[in-house]
Scaffold this motif. Sequence first.
Motif, PDB file in Angstrom:
ATOM      1  N   ARG A   1       0.839  -1.133   0.023  1.00  0.00           N
ATOM      2  CA  ARG A   1       0.068   0.009  -0.088  1.00  0.00           C
ATOM      3  C   ARG A   1       0.974   1.167  -0.199  1.00  0.00           C
ATOM      4  N   GLU A   2       0.642   2.058  -0.859  1.00  0.00           N
ATOM      5  CA  GLU A   2       1.561   3.422  -0.898  1.00  0.00           C
ATOM      6  C   GLU A   2       1.281   4.154   0.369  1.00  0.00           C
ATOM      7  N   GLU A   3       2.313   4.907   0.655  1.00  0.00           N
ATOM      8  CA  GLU A   3       2.366   5.865   1.879  1.00  0.00           C
ATOM      9  C   GLU A   3       1.004   6.606   2.116  1.00  0.00           C
ATOM     10  N   GLY A   4       0.560   7.448   1.214  1.00  0.00           N
ATOM     11  CA  GLY A   4      -0.700   8.333   1.044  1.00  0.00           C
ATOM     12  C   GLY A   4      -1.985   7.454   1.412  1.00  0.00           C
ATOM     13  N   ALA A   5      -1.945   6.312   0.756  1.00  0.00           N
ATOM     14  CA  ALA A   5      -3.333   5.478   0.956  1.00  0.00           C
ATOM     15  C   ALA A   5      -3.122   4.499   2.488  1.00  0.00           C
ATOM     16  N   ALA A   6      -1.892   4.328   2.821  1.00  0.00           N
ATOM     17  CA  ALA A   6      -1.987   3.709   4.409  1.00  0.00           C
ATOM     18  C   ALA A   6      -1.873   4.828   5.345  1.00  0.00           C
ATOM     19  N   ASN A   7      -1.529   6.095   4.860  1.00  0.00           N
ATOM     20  CA  ASN A   7      -1.289   7.021   5.939  1.00  0.00           C
ATOM     21  C   ASN A   7      -0.023   6.984   6.769  1.00  0.00           C
ATOM     22  N   THR A   8       1.121   6.440   6.107  1.00  0.00           N
ATOM     23  CA  THR A   8       2.496   6.136   6.715  1.00  0.00           C
ATOM     24  C   THR A   8       3.405   6.883   6.150  1.00  0.00           C
ATOM     25  N   SER A   9       4.631   6.990   6.571  1.00  0.00           N
ATOM     26  CA  SER A   9       5.643   7.764   5.989  1.00  0.00           C
ATOM     27  C   SER A   9       6.293   6.992   4.588  1.00  0.00           C
ATOM     28  N   LEU A  10       6.041   5.611   4.861  1.00  0.00           N
ATOM     29  CA  LEU A  10       6.730   4.551   3.688  1.00  0.00           C
ATOM     30  C   LEU A  10       5.434   3.825   3.217  1.00  0.00           C
ATOM     31  N   PRO A  11       5.658   3.012   1.971  1.00  0.00           N
ATOM     32  CA  PRO A  11       4.888   2.176   1.589  1.00  0.00           C
ATOM     33  C   PRO A  11       4.829   1.025   2.577  1.00  0.00           C
ATOM     34  N   VAL A  12       3.691   0.225   2.788  1.00  0.00           N
ATOM     35  CA  VAL A  12       3.685  -0.778   3.921  1.00  0.00           C
ATOM     36  C   VAL A  12       3.347  -2.138   2.959  1.00  0.00           C
ATOM     37  N   ILE A  13       4.083  -3.056   3.135  1.00  0.00           N
ATOM     38  CA  ILE A  13       3.895  -4.361   2.490  1.00  0.00           C
ATOM     39  C   ILE A  13       2.758  -5.125   3.047  1.00  0.00           C
TER      40      ILE A  13
END
Length: 881
Positions: A708-720
């Motif tokens: 999940r891309e960082e914007g979609a996951a609301n995180t600083s990095l993509p989330v596997i």
Amino acid sequence: MAQVDLNKYRPYIIVGFIVLFALLTLWTRGIPSEGLVTAEGVNLLGNDPWYSLRQVEQTVANFPSYAWFDTMTLYPSGDTIHWGPLFAQIIAALCVLAGASTRPEIMVVASWVPPLMAVAMVPVVYLLAKKIADWKTGLIAAGLIAVIGSNYAYRSLFGFVDHHIAETLFSTIFVLAYVVALLATRDISLSRKDLETLKIPVITAALAGIAYLLGLFNMPTMILFALIVAAFTLVQFLLDFFQDRSSDYLVLVNAVVFGVAIIGMAAFGFPHSGFSLIFYTVGHVIAYAALIAGTLALYALSVFLKGRPKYYFPAAVAAVAVLAVAVLFIALPDIYDLLISNLFSFFGERPTTTTVEEARAWSFAAAWATFHWGLVLAAGGAAALLWQNRERVNPAHVFVLIWTGIILASTAAHVRYEYYLAANIALLAAVFAGAVIDTTWKDVARLLGKGSGGKASSSPGTVEKQEEPARKGKKGGKGPEVRKAKVPPKDHPDYLKVGAFAAVVIVTLLFAGTSLQGNLALATSAKYGGIDSQWMEALEWMGENTPDPGVDYYAIYDRNTFTYPEESYGVMSWWDYGHWITFISKRIPNNNPFQHGVSGPNGSSTYFVSTSEEAANRILDNIGTRYVVTDIQLDTGKFHAPATWADPDVGVERFQPYFLVPVSAGSTNYQAVPFYNQDYYLTMVSRLHNFDGSMTDPSSQVIYVEYREEGAANTSLPVITRTEQMNATAGAAAVEAYNRNAPAGSGATLLNMYYQYQGDSILHPLERVPALQHYRLVHETPRNVYSNVGDDGPDLKAVKIFEYVPGATIRGEGIIEVPVVTNTGREFTYRQESVNGTFVVPYATSGWSGEVKATGPYRNAGTGQTFDVTEEDILQGRTIN
């Protein structure tokens, strides 16, 4: 029993301790000589010392001339030298006096100069501390500078032949001379008609100017001390104004000091054009003239506003400063950049700065690891000086505090300035320890006298008191009566003071002991330092087996008239290794540790991270490169450096992206983990060092990742969100299928695990890596970086040298192969897939006398047809069929 009058022998005791501390300094700094001295000379520490030795050799050969332009680095332009000749000329003079003429002899003589300069720091710091406080403080400071650690200790070791220790020595000499000038002139008045009273002040100020020139002729960074003087002058004018004290002495000192600097600079000449302060330009004269003018302006303001409300003066200073900056910005932008913009850029940090170890910002953890208890003592010393100046300001103390503040800020911005800060830490730590000992000694003496049944001895500080008039200000008998009331009865010590004495002595000894222990460990480890044996082997081979570039290594050339001979060429490697290439191989690197030739469209950073051979070849053509040297560190641990220099905004994540992954199976806690993507395997450094320029098929197993891309996951990095290990073909198909219908904010890709110095994932691309057509391996070093995995593991050498060649053209389709054996006996098959019906091959199958050889003809894997390619075919770029 007769008592010995120690005061009578004090000078001999002081000299004895200074000699003892000097010998301790020389011993600790000389420990690396046990391991660094070889039959070939000295295996110098670091990178820059190798270039300093190159300069020393050149100066010895042309003594006392100095080369401001060097043709043996930064091909094809050569490089301008931006520091001064003093350090190289000191060493060259010692070599001439000692009769050292061969390279090994010169290297040994030069390697002892930094320890000797550290020895010279001992009496200099003693004298400075004595001027600031007293002889006891001087001895403590001399002892601390003998053992203090940090970059100061490392850069004064035997074998670290660079001007850094000279910077510290000459700048501290200047501080001492400036302090002496301040103390000699603080009570003079410019209105006096008796010029005889100005004799000593002018002489001391002139000596301070000469001391400044010594520092300047070593390194233009000495301009930092002009900034320190400027800041001090402003602060001291404000303090003098508020205390109704004349500032005539500041005008005299600054006018003489920087008048001497202007005259000396003019006599020295301006080897560089422009206004830059990091070069020897007329900009220095402008800066010193501005400092003198600023001092005169402050003096005029103080005289004009004398007797008026105190706040008028700082308000007027602020208004004039704003006006002056505005005028410079609008009317004289070059001068504005010289004096103002350079100041801000000096204390700033760029992304590429993080790739240069000595230019990184200083952290508190690093500060504590370096100076530990010295930071506490130094803070106490600063507080002690402030306390001592609460009634009557001593300008020498103010100067030391501002000197320390600016050097501390410089170190916070760039860790390299630790070697300057060492003198400040030692001095202020000694000031605090000396002040506490002086204050508490009588009570300690009473305790000792009571315990021994004898008479308590007097304080060791009763003979010499600094700034005694400052303690006289009470009228009548109230002062003595108050002091008497606060002092405990004569026969009973104040145990609080005794405790303070013990605490400071313990902390000071702890600081000194820990620092000495660290220095001994540093010096011992340095015995095994110097150039890695694999690099030494590769560079010695290069010096013996590659064509002479046709440039006299020892000659001094004029930049305006020099042109490179037709047979000259450059060597491409990472900037860390540029000076090694110059000194050991006597070849000309395309870039160097001054970070010249690193950035830009033709920079080494752009070359090594290029994923297009065509684009990379254009760079080598533009800068005349013939050989490329790679190593395992550039391929792995240092890879972030060229990636950052090539694109500071993106950096290494273009090739080594970070993803958030669960800490463990089923965990809701995530950690950032780097991976290799296909772009990494396509870089020139990977294709050269990992694959020898040969076509390489993907690994049998890759990691398929959904994220999940960082914007979609609301995180600083993509989330596997999902991983699966599968073969490369299936993985590529799975990525394509997922991304075709991927939910918004989601994606899939192929990755490999990231390993910095272990693991063989760097050898297994995610997709096919095409062959390089114009690069042939000509030498590799013996050590296998995977030697710990057994005989069946991969064989990747530490350092490799490639030759950039035109290559021969063979017409055909499919894949062509040739077996190759290297100078270490390693065998591999160079493979290439045709492009537009042609192959361009770099290895000769006949007529080649090099160490890395093709052991058979080229063979088309599809048709079985074979081809013989001569060395002349390769060099002339001929078409074979």
